[in-house]
Design an enzyme around this catalytic site. Structure first.
Site, PDB file in Angstrom:
ATOM      1  N   LYS A  80     -10.171  -2.955  -4.305  1.00 41.43           N
ATOM      2  CA  LYS A  80     -10.753  -1.631  -4.541  1.00 41.43           C
ATOM      3  C   LYS A  80      -9.697  -0.668  -5.067  1.00 41.43           C
ATOM      4  O   LYS A  80     -10.035   0.329  -5.692  1.00 41.43           O
ATOM      5  CB  LYS A  80     -11.375  -1.087  -3.262  1.00 41.43           C
ATOM      6  N   LYS A 136      -5.334 -10.033  -7.071  1.00 45.11           N
ATOM      7  CA  LYS A 136      -6.507 -10.027  -6.187  1.00 45.11           C
ATOM      8  C   LYS A 136      -7.502  -8.962  -6.641  1.00 45.11           C
ATOM      9  O   LYS A 136      -7.097  -7.851  -6.998  1.00 45.11           O
ATOM     10  CB  LYS A 136      -6.009  -9.692  -4.769  1.00 45.11           C
ATOM     11  N   LYS A 165       0.825  -1.215   0.000  1.00 48.59           N
ATOM     12  CA  LYS A 165       0.000   0.000   0.000  1.00 48.59           C
ATOM     13  C   LYS A 165       0.856   1.262   0.000  1.00 48.59           C
ATOM     14  O   LYS A 165       0.519   2.239  -0.658  1.00 48.59           O
ATOM     15  CB  LYS A 165      -0.957   0.005   1.199  1.00 48.59           C
TER      16      LYS A 165
HETATM   17  N1  AQP Z   1     -10.199 -10.369  -3.630  1.00 47.13           N
HETATM   18  C1  AQP Z   1     -10.551 -10.819  -2.441  1.00 47.13           C
HETATM   19  N2  AQP Z   1     -10.856 -12.120  -2.263  1.00 47.13           N
HETATM   20  C2  AQP Z   1     -11.213 -12.583  -1.037  1.00 47.13           C
HETATM   21  N3  AQP Z   1     -11.310 -11.802   0.058  1.00 47.13           N
HETATM   22  C3  AQP Z   1     -11.011 -10.492  -0.071  1.00 47.13           C
HETATM   23  N4  AQP Z   1     -11.005  -9.450   0.805  1.00 47.13           N
HETATM   24  C4  AQP Z   1     -10.637  -8.327   0.147  1.00 47.13           C
HETATM   25  N5  AQP Z   1     -10.400  -8.606  -1.143  1.00 47.13           N
HETATM   26  C5  AQP Z   1     -10.622  -9.931  -1.318  1.00 47.13           C
HETATM   27  C6  AQP Z   1     -11.382  -9.557   2.198  1.00 47.13           C
HETATM   28  O1  AQP Z   1     -12.383  -8.597   2.470  1.00 47.13           O
HETATM   29  C7  AQP Z   1     -12.297  -8.206   3.839  1.00 47.13           C
HETATM   30  C8  AQP Z   1     -12.405  -6.717   3.958  1.00 47.13           C
HETATM   31  O2  AQP Z   1     -11.222  -6.133   3.609  1.00 47.13           O
HETATM   32  P1  AQP Z   1     -10.819  -4.673   4.003  1.00 47.13           P
HETATM   33  O3  AQP Z   1     -11.851  -3.939   4.701  1.00 47.13           O
HETATM   34  O4  AQP Z   1      -9.451  -4.715   4.593  1.00 47.13           O
HETATM   35  O5  AQP Z   1     -10.781  -4.127   2.603  1.00 47.13           O
HETATM   36  P2  AQP Z   1      -9.535  -4.067   1.815  1.00 47.13           P
HETATM   37  O6  AQP Z   1      -8.559  -5.157   2.079  1.00 47.13           O
HETATM   38  O7  AQP Z   1      -9.078  -2.678   2.014  1.00 47.13           O
HETATM   39  O8  AQP Z   1     -10.205  -4.275   0.419  1.00 47.13           O
HETATM   40  P3  AQP Z   1      -9.373  -4.462  -0.796  1.00 47.13           P
HETATM   41  O9  AQP Z   1     -10.212  -4.364  -1.987  1.00 47.13           O
HETATM   42  O10 AQP Z   1      -8.551  -5.686  -0.588  1.00 47.13           O
HETATM   43  O11 AQP Z   1      -8.528  -3.141  -0.776  1.00 47.13           O
HETATM   44  P4  AQP Z   1      -6.992  -2.981  -0.877  1.00 47.13           P
HETATM   45  O12 AQP Z   1      -6.552  -3.866  -1.994  1.00 47.13           O
HETATM   46  O13 AQP Z   1      -6.854  -1.535  -1.129  1.00 47.13           O
HETATM   47  O14 AQP Z   1      -6.454  -3.404   0.441  1.00 47.13           O
HETATM   48  C9  AQP Z   1     -10.984  -8.768   4.374  1.00 47.13           C
HETATM   49  O15 AQP Z   1     -11.274  -9.886   5.172  1.00 47.13           O
HETATM   50  C10 AQP Z   1     -10.249  -9.180   3.138  1.00 47.13           C
HETATM   51  O16 AQP Z   1      -9.408 -10.293   3.369  1.00 47.13           O
END
Ligand code: AQP
Length: 332
Positions: free
Chosen positions: A198, A195, A112
Protein backbone atom coordinates in the site's frame (compact mmCIF):
# COMPACT_ATOMS: atom_id res chain seq x y z
CA UNK A 1 -8.96 -27.43 17.95
CA UNK A 2 -5.70 -25.56 17.45
CA UNK A 3 -5.92 -21.77 17.63
CA UNK A 4 -5.23 -19.33 14.81
CA UNK A 5 -4.77 -15.59 15.19
CA UNK A 6 -4.03 -12.83 12.76
CA UNK A 7 -4.49 -9.09 12.38
CA UNK A 8 -4.71 -6.70 9.50
CA UNK A 9 -4.40 -2.93 9.36
CA UNK A 10 -7.37 -0.78 8.37
CA UNK A 11 -5.79 0.43 5.14
CA UNK A 12 -7.21 3.62 3.67
CA UNK A 13 -9.75 2.81 0.96
CA UNK A 14 -9.24 -0.89 0.44
CA UNK A 15 -7.14 -3.97 0.99
CA UNK A 16 -4.91 -4.93 -1.93
CA UNK A 17 -4.49 -8.19 -3.79
CA UNK A 18 -1.29 -9.02 -1.85
CA UNK A 19 -3.17 -8.74 1.45
CA UNK A 20 -5.93 -10.95 0.09
CA UNK A 21 -3.88 -13.74 -1.47
CA UNK A 22 -1.08 -13.68 1.11
CA UNK A 23 -3.19 -13.43 4.24
CA UNK A 24 -6.98 -13.04 4.10
CA UNK A 25 -7.57 -16.17 2.03
CA UNK A 26 -5.73 -18.17 4.64
CA UNK A 27 -7.88 -16.61 7.37
CA UNK A 28 -10.94 -17.93 5.56
CA UNK A 29 -9.46 -21.41 5.12
CA UNK A 30 -8.34 -21.71 8.75
CA UNK A 31 -11.87 -21.08 10.04
CA UNK A 32 -12.57 -24.70 9.10
CA UNK A 33 -9.74 -26.31 11.02
CA UNK A 34 -8.92 -23.85 13.79
CA UNK A 35 -10.47 -21.88 16.60
CA UNK A 36 -9.74 -18.66 14.73
CA UNK A 37 -9.41 -15.07 16.00
CA UNK A 38 -9.02 -12.22 13.50
CA UNK A 39 -8.81 -8.55 14.23
CA UNK A 40 -8.57 -5.18 12.58
CA UNK A 41 -5.44 -3.73 14.18
CA UNK A 42 -6.32 -0.08 14.67
CA UNK A 43 -3.67 0.31 17.39
CA UNK A 44 -1.06 -0.59 14.79
CA UNK A 45 -2.56 1.88 12.33
CA UNK A 46 -1.91 4.81 14.68
CA UNK A 47 1.85 4.17 14.58
CA UNK A 48 1.69 6.53 11.61
CA UNK A 49 -0.44 9.73 11.50
CA UNK A 50 -4.16 9.10 10.88
CA UNK A 51 -7.10 11.40 10.33
CA UNK A 52 -9.61 10.41 13.08
CA UNK A 53 -12.70 10.36 10.85
CA UNK A 54 -10.88 8.39 8.16
CA UNK A 55 -9.45 5.89 10.65
CA UNK A 56 -12.95 5.26 12.03
CA UNK A 57 -14.37 4.74 8.54
CA UNK A 58 -11.44 2.60 7.39
CA UNK A 59 -11.71 0.33 10.43
CA UNK A 60 -15.36 -0.46 9.65
CA UNK A 61 -14.51 -0.79 5.97
CA UNK A 62 -11.77 -3.29 6.84
CA UNK A 63 -14.20 -5.39 8.87
CA UNK A 64 -16.76 -5.28 6.03
CA UNK A 65 -14.12 -6.45 3.55
CA UNK A 66 -13.07 -9.32 5.81
CA UNK A 67 -16.68 -10.50 6.00
CA UNK A 68 -17.08 -10.01 2.24
CA UNK A 69 -13.95 -12.12 1.69
CA UNK A 70 -15.59 -15.01 3.54
CA UNK A 71 -15.02 -14.66 7.28
CA UNK A 72 -18.07 -16.07 8.99
CA UNK A 73 -18.82 -14.73 12.49
CA UNK A 74 -20.39 -18.11 13.32
CA UNK A 75 -17.11 -19.85 12.62
CA UNK A 76 -14.49 -17.34 13.76
CA UNK A 77 -14.09 -14.43 16.16
CA UNK A 78 -13.77 -11.08 14.39
CA UNK A 79 -13.04 -7.95 16.42
CA UNK A 80 -11.30 -4.60 16.59
CA UNK A 81 -7.98 -4.61 18.44
CA UNK A 82 -8.67 -1.50 20.54
CA UNK A 83 -11.88 -3.07 21.88
CA UNK A 84 -9.71 -5.50 23.83
CA UNK A 85 -7.53 -3.43 26.20
CA UNK A 86 -5.42 -6.46 27.12
CA UNK A 87 -3.45 -5.95 23.88
CA UNK A 88 -1.92 -2.71 25.14
CA UNK A 89 -1.47 -4.20 28.61
CA UNK A 90 0.40 -7.32 27.51
CA UNK A 91 2.22 -5.14 24.96
CA UNK A 92 3.79 -3.25 27.86
CA UNK A 93 4.89 -6.50 29.51
CA UNK A 94 6.47 -7.64 26.25
CA UNK A 95 8.26 -4.26 25.87
CA UNK A 96 9.86 -4.96 29.23
CA UNK A 97 11.40 -8.28 28.20
CA UNK A 98 12.58 -7.20 24.73
CA UNK A 99 16.16 -6.06 24.22
CA UNK A 100 16.66 -2.70 22.53
CA UNK A 101 19.10 -4.25 20.06
CA UNK A 102 16.67 -7.06 19.35
CA UNK A 103 13.90 -4.58 18.50
CA UNK A 104 16.33 -2.55 16.39
CA UNK A 105 16.95 -5.53 14.12
CA UNK A 106 13.36 -5.60 12.80
CA UNK A 107 13.71 -4.90 9.09
CA UNK A 108 10.15 -3.59 8.65
CA UNK A 109 10.91 -0.73 11.03
CA UNK A 110 14.08 0.05 9.14
CA UNK A 111 12.16 0.12 5.83
CA UNK A 112 9.18 2.06 7.10
CA UNK A 113 11.14 4.61 9.12
CA UNK A 114 13.48 5.17 6.17
CA UNK A 115 10.43 5.98 4.02
CA UNK A 116 9.12 8.47 6.58
CA UNK A 117 12.41 10.05 7.54
CA UNK A 118 14.10 9.06 10.82
CA UNK A 119 12.90 12.16 12.69
CA UNK A 120 9.26 11.56 11.88
CA UNK A 121 9.10 7.87 12.77
CA UNK A 122 7.40 7.36 16.13
CA UNK A 123 8.39 5.20 19.09
CA UNK A 124 5.10 3.38 18.45
CA UNK A 125 6.30 2.36 14.99
CA UNK A 126 9.52 1.08 16.58
CA UNK A 127 7.70 -1.01 19.19
CA UNK A 128 4.89 -2.16 16.85
CA UNK A 129 6.36 -5.68 16.43
CA UNK A 130 6.30 -6.03 20.23
CA UNK A 131 2.61 -5.13 20.36
CA UNK A 132 2.16 -7.72 17.65
CA UNK A 133 3.85 -10.28 19.91
CA UNK A 134 1.25 -9.49 22.58
CA UNK A 135 -1.56 -9.74 20.00
CA UNK A 136 -0.56 -13.29 19.21
CA UNK A 137 0.39 -14.57 22.66
CA UNK A 138 -2.83 -13.33 24.31
CA UNK A 139 -4.78 -15.95 22.34
CA UNK A 140 -2.32 -18.81 22.87
CA UNK A 141 -2.24 -19.06 19.09
CA UNK A 142 -0.69 -22.12 17.45
CA UNK A 143 -0.80 -20.77 13.88
CA UNK A 144 -0.44 -17.22 12.57
CA UNK A 145 -1.51 -16.84 8.92
CA UNK A 146 0.62 -14.07 7.36
CA UNK A 147 2.62 -13.16 4.28
CA UNK A 148 6.37 -13.63 4.02
CA UNK A 149 7.09 -10.05 5.14
CA UNK A 150 5.85 -10.93 8.62
CA UNK A 151 8.12 -13.94 9.19
CA UNK A 152 10.66 -12.00 11.24
CA UNK A 153 7.93 -10.71 13.58
CA UNK A 154 6.68 -14.23 14.20
CA UNK A 155 10.25 -15.28 15.00
CA UNK A 156 10.38 -12.47 17.57
CA UNK A 157 7.08 -13.72 18.99
CA UNK A 158 8.51 -17.21 19.40
CA UNK A 159 11.66 -15.86 21.07
CA UNK A 160 9.72 -13.73 23.55
CA UNK A 161 7.25 -16.51 24.36
CA UNK A 162 10.15 -18.86 25.08
CA UNK A 163 11.95 -16.20 27.12
CA UNK A 164 8.89 -15.48 29.25
CA UNK A 165 8.12 -19.18 29.71
CA UNK A 166 11.76 -19.85 30.64
CA UNK A 167 11.84 -17.07 33.23
CA UNK A 168 8.42 -17.37 34.80
CA UNK A 169 7.15 -20.84 33.95
CA UNK A 170 4.98 -22.09 31.06
CA UNK A 171 2.49 -19.33 30.22
CA UNK A 172 2.33 -18.87 26.45
CA UNK A 173 1.91 -21.22 23.51
CA UNK A 174 4.87 -20.78 21.15
CA UNK A 175 3.22 -20.03 17.77
CA UNK A 176 4.30 -20.96 14.25
CA UNK A 177 3.84 -18.83 11.14
CA UNK A 178 1.31 -20.20 8.63
CA UNK A 179 2.80 -19.00 5.36
CA UNK A 180 1.54 -20.51 2.10
CA UNK A 181 4.66 -20.59 -0.06
CA UNK A 182 2.99 -20.04 -3.45
CA UNK A 183 1.31 -16.77 -2.43
CA UNK A 184 3.60 -15.65 0.40
CA UNK A 185 4.74 -12.65 -1.60
CA UNK A 186 2.67 -11.08 -4.37
CA UNK A 187 4.67 -8.56 -6.36
CA UNK A 188 3.95 -5.10 -7.73
CA UNK A 189 2.67 -5.31 -11.33
CA UNK A 190 5.00 -2.53 -12.47
CA UNK A 191 8.02 -3.50 -10.40
CA UNK A 192 7.78 -7.29 -10.10
CA UNK A 193 10.80 -7.57 -7.82
CA UNK A 194 9.12 -5.40 -5.15
CA UNK A 195 6.33 -6.57 -2.82
CA UNK A 196 2.87 -5.30 -3.73
CA UNK A 197 2.41 -2.74 -0.98
CA UNK A 198 0.00 0.00 0.00
CA UNK A 199 2.96 2.32 0.48
CA UNK A 200 4.45 1.76 -2.98
CA UNK A 201 5.89 4.91 -4.54
CA UNK A 202 3.43 4.62 -7.45
CA UNK A 203 -0.10 3.14 -7.44
CA UNK A 204 0.31 1.79 -11.00
CA UNK A 205 1.34 -1.70 -9.95
CA UNK A 206 -0.93 -1.88 -6.89
CA UNK A 207 -4.26 -3.72 -7.28
CA UNK A 208 -6.69 -2.39 -4.68
CA UNK A 209 -9.68 -4.66 -4.19
CA UNK A 210 -12.22 -1.84 -4.05
CA UNK A 211 -10.92 0.20 -6.97
CA UNK A 212 -13.12 0.44 -10.04
CA UNK A 213 -12.62 -3.01 -11.65
CA UNK A 214 -11.94 -1.30 -14.98
CA UNK A 215 -8.94 0.47 -13.43
CA UNK A 216 -7.60 -2.81 -12.03
CA UNK A 217 -8.16 -4.61 -15.35
CA UNK A 218 -6.07 -1.96 -17.06
CA UNK A 219 -3.30 -2.45 -14.50
CA UNK A 220 -3.22 -6.17 -15.33
CA UNK A 221 -3.20 -5.48 -19.06
CA UNK A 222 -0.23 -3.10 -18.70
CA UNK A 223 1.72 -5.27 -16.24
CA UNK A 224 5.49 -5.27 -16.75
CA UNK A 225 6.85 -8.56 -18.14
CA UNK A 226 10.09 -9.04 -20.12
CA UNK A 227 11.42 -8.99 -23.67
CA UNK A 228 11.17 -12.76 -24.10
CA UNK A 229 7.86 -14.27 -25.32
CA UNK A 230 7.60 -17.61 -23.54
CA UNK A 231 5.07 -18.00 -20.71
CA UNK A 232 7.02 -19.95 -18.14
CA UNK A 233 7.39 -19.76 -14.36
CA UNK A 234 10.88 -18.51 -13.57
CA UNK A 235 11.06 -16.19 -10.58
CA UNK A 236 14.64 -15.18 -11.22
CA UNK A 237 14.63 -14.43 -14.95
CA UNK A 238 10.91 -13.79 -15.52
CA UNK A 239 9.59 -12.18 -12.30
CA UNK A 240 6.72 -10.34 -14.03
CA UNK A 241 5.34 -13.38 -15.86
CA UNK A 242 5.85 -15.56 -12.77
CA UNK A 243 3.86 -13.11 -10.66
CA UNK A 244 1.00 -13.12 -13.19
CA UNK A 245 1.02 -16.94 -13.23
CA UNK A 246 0.95 -17.01 -9.42
CA UNK A 247 -2.08 -14.69 -9.31
CA UNK A 248 -3.84 -16.58 -12.11
CA UNK A 249 -3.25 -19.89 -10.38
CA UNK A 250 -4.42 -18.55 -7.00
CA UNK A 251 -7.65 -17.10 -8.41
CA UNK A 252 -8.57 -20.03 -10.67
CA UNK A 253 -7.12 -22.97 -8.76
CA UNK A 254 -5.29 -24.17 -11.90
CA UNK A 255 -1.77 -25.43 -11.19
CA UNK A 256 1.12 -23.48 -12.71
CA UNK A 257 2.41 -26.39 -14.90
CA UNK A 258 -1.10 -26.68 -16.35
CA UNK A 259 -1.18 -22.91 -17.03
CA UNK A 260 2.19 -23.15 -18.78
CA UNK A 261 0.69 -25.84 -21.01
CA UNK A 262 -2.47 -23.81 -21.68
CA UNK A 263 -0.45 -20.75 -22.72
CA UNK A 264 2.08 -22.57 -24.86
CA UNK A 265 2.53 -20.65 -28.12
CA UNK A 266 0.40 -17.74 -26.87
CA UNK A 267 1.71 -14.25 -26.20
CA UNK A 268 1.90 -12.27 -22.96
CA UNK A 269 -1.11 -10.23 -24.11
CA UNK A 270 -3.37 -13.29 -23.85
CA UNK A 271 -2.22 -14.03 -20.29
CA UNK A 272 -2.69 -10.42 -19.21
CA UNK A 273 -6.14 -10.04 -20.79
CA UNK A 274 -7.35 -13.35 -19.35
CA UNK A 275 -6.08 -12.41 -15.92
CA UNK A 276 -7.77 -9.00 -16.11
CA UNK A 277 -11.09 -10.77 -16.88
CA UNK A 278 -10.60 -13.38 -14.15
CA UNK A 279 -9.87 -10.68 -11.59
CA UNK A 280 -12.92 -8.60 -12.57
CA UNK A 281 -15.16 -11.66 -12.35
CA UNK A 282 -13.82 -12.48 -8.90
CA UNK A 283 -13.84 -8.94 -7.51
CA UNK A 284 -17.31 -7.84 -8.67
CA UNK A 285 -19.26 -9.95 -6.13
CA UNK A 286 -16.68 -8.95 -3.51
CA UNK A 287 -17.66 -5.30 -4.09
CA UNK A 288 -21.33 -6.17 -3.74
CA UNK A 289 -20.83 -8.06 -0.49
CA UNK A 290 -18.67 -5.28 0.98
CA UNK A 291 -21.36 -2.73 0.12
CA UNK A 292 -24.00 -4.90 1.78
CA UNK A 293 -22.08 -5.11 5.06
CA UNK A 294 -21.32 -1.39 5.01
CA UNK A 295 -24.97 -0.62 4.32
CA UNK A 296 -26.00 -2.40 7.52
CA UNK A 297 -23.86 -0.78 10.25
CA UNK A 298 -26.00 -2.24 13.04
CA UNK A 299 -25.21 -5.81 12.02
CA UNK A 300 -21.57 -4.96 11.48
CA UNK A 301 -21.24 -3.32 14.90
CA UNK A 302 -23.02 -6.19 16.57
CA UNK A 303 -20.69 -8.74 14.94
CA UNK A 304 -17.72 -6.72 16.17
CA UNK A 305 -19.15 -6.31 19.67
CA UNK A 306 -19.77 -10.04 20.03
CA UNK A 307 -16.29 -10.72 18.65
CA UNK A 308 -14.69 -8.37 21.19
CA UNK A 309 -16.56 -10.03 24.04
CA UNK A 310 -15.37 -13.50 23.01
CA UNK A 311 -11.83 -12.25 22.45
CA UNK A 312 -11.70 -10.48 25.79
CA UNK A 313 -12.60 -13.60 27.70
CA UNK A 314 -9.55 -15.38 26.29
CA UNK A 315 -7.23 -12.37 26.45
CA UNK A 316 -8.11 -11.50 30.06
CA UNK A 317 -7.30 -15.01 31.24
CA UNK A 318 -3.89 -14.97 29.55
CA UNK A 319 -3.04 -11.49 30.83
CA UNK A 320 -4.00 -12.43 34.40
CA UNK A 321 -1.75 -15.50 34.23
CA UNK A 322 1.17 -13.44 32.86
CA UNK A 323 0.78 -10.71 35.51
CA UNK A 324 0.56 -13.31 38.24
CA UNK A 325 3.66 -15.21 37.11
CA UNK A 326 5.65 -11.97 37.04
CA UNK A 327 4.66 -11.10 40.61
CA UNK A 328 2.16 -8.31 40.02
CA UNK A 329 -0.32 -8.22 42.89
CA UNK A 330 -3.85 -9.05 41.68
CA UNK A 331 -6.49 -6.35 42.21
CA UNK A 332 -9.17 -7.44 44.67
N1 AQP B 1 2.46 -8.34 -1.34
C1 AQP B 1 2.04 -9.19 -0.43
N2 AQP B 1 2.03 -10.52 -0.68
C2 AQP B 1 1.60 -11.39 0.27
N3 AQP B 1 1.14 -11.02 1.48
C3 AQP B 1 1.14 -9.70 1.78
N4 AQP B 1 0.75 -9.00 2.88
C4 AQP B 1 0.95 -7.68 2.64
N5 AQP B 1 1.45 -7.50 1.41
C5 AQP B 1 1.58 -8.72 0.84
C6 AQP B 1 0.19 -9.59 4.07
O1 AQP B 1 -1.04 -8.96 4.36
C7 AQP B 1 -1.27 -9.00 5.76
C8 AQP B 1 -1.74 -7.67 6.25
O2 AQP B 1 -0.69 -6.80 6.34
P1 AQP B 1 -0.72 -5.49 7.19
O3 AQP B 1 -2.00 -5.20 7.81
O4 AQP B 1 0.51 -5.46 8.04
O5 AQP B 1 -0.59 -4.54 6.03
P2 AQP B 1 0.72 -4.01 5.59
O6 AQP B 1 1.87 -4.94 5.76
O7 AQP B 1 0.79 -2.70 6.24
O8 AQP B 1 0.35 -3.90 4.07
P3 AQP B 1 1.39 -3.55 3.07
O9 AQP B 1 0.76 -3.24 1.79
O10 AQP B 1 2.44 -4.61 3.12
O11 AQP B 1 1.88 -2.17 3.63
P4 AQP B 1 3.33 -1.71 3.92
O12 AQP B 1 4.14 -2.12 2.74
O13 AQP B 1 3.16 -0.26 4.10
O14 AQP B 1 3.74 -2.42 5.16
C9 AQP B 1 0.04 -9.45 6.41
O15 AQP B 1 -0.10 -10.80 6.80
C10 AQP B 1 1.04 -9.33 5.31
O16 AQP B 1 2.07 -10.29 5.42
Amino acid sequence: RPRALSGIQPTAGSFHLGNYLGAIRQYVALQESHDAFYMVVDLHAITVPQDPAELRANTRLAAAQLLAAGLDPERCTLFIQSHVPEHAQLGWVMNCITGFGEASRMTQFKDKSAKQGADRATVGLFTYPILQVADILLYQADAVPVGEDQRQHIELTRDLAERFNGRYGPTFTVPAPHIVREVAKIYDLQDPTAKMSKSAASPKGLVNLLDDPKVSAKKFRSAVTDTDTVIRYDEKDKPGVSNLLTIHSALTGTGIPELERQYEGKGYGALKTDLADIFVEWVTPFHERTREYLGDPETLDSVLAKGAEKARAVAAETLAAAYDRMGLVPAK
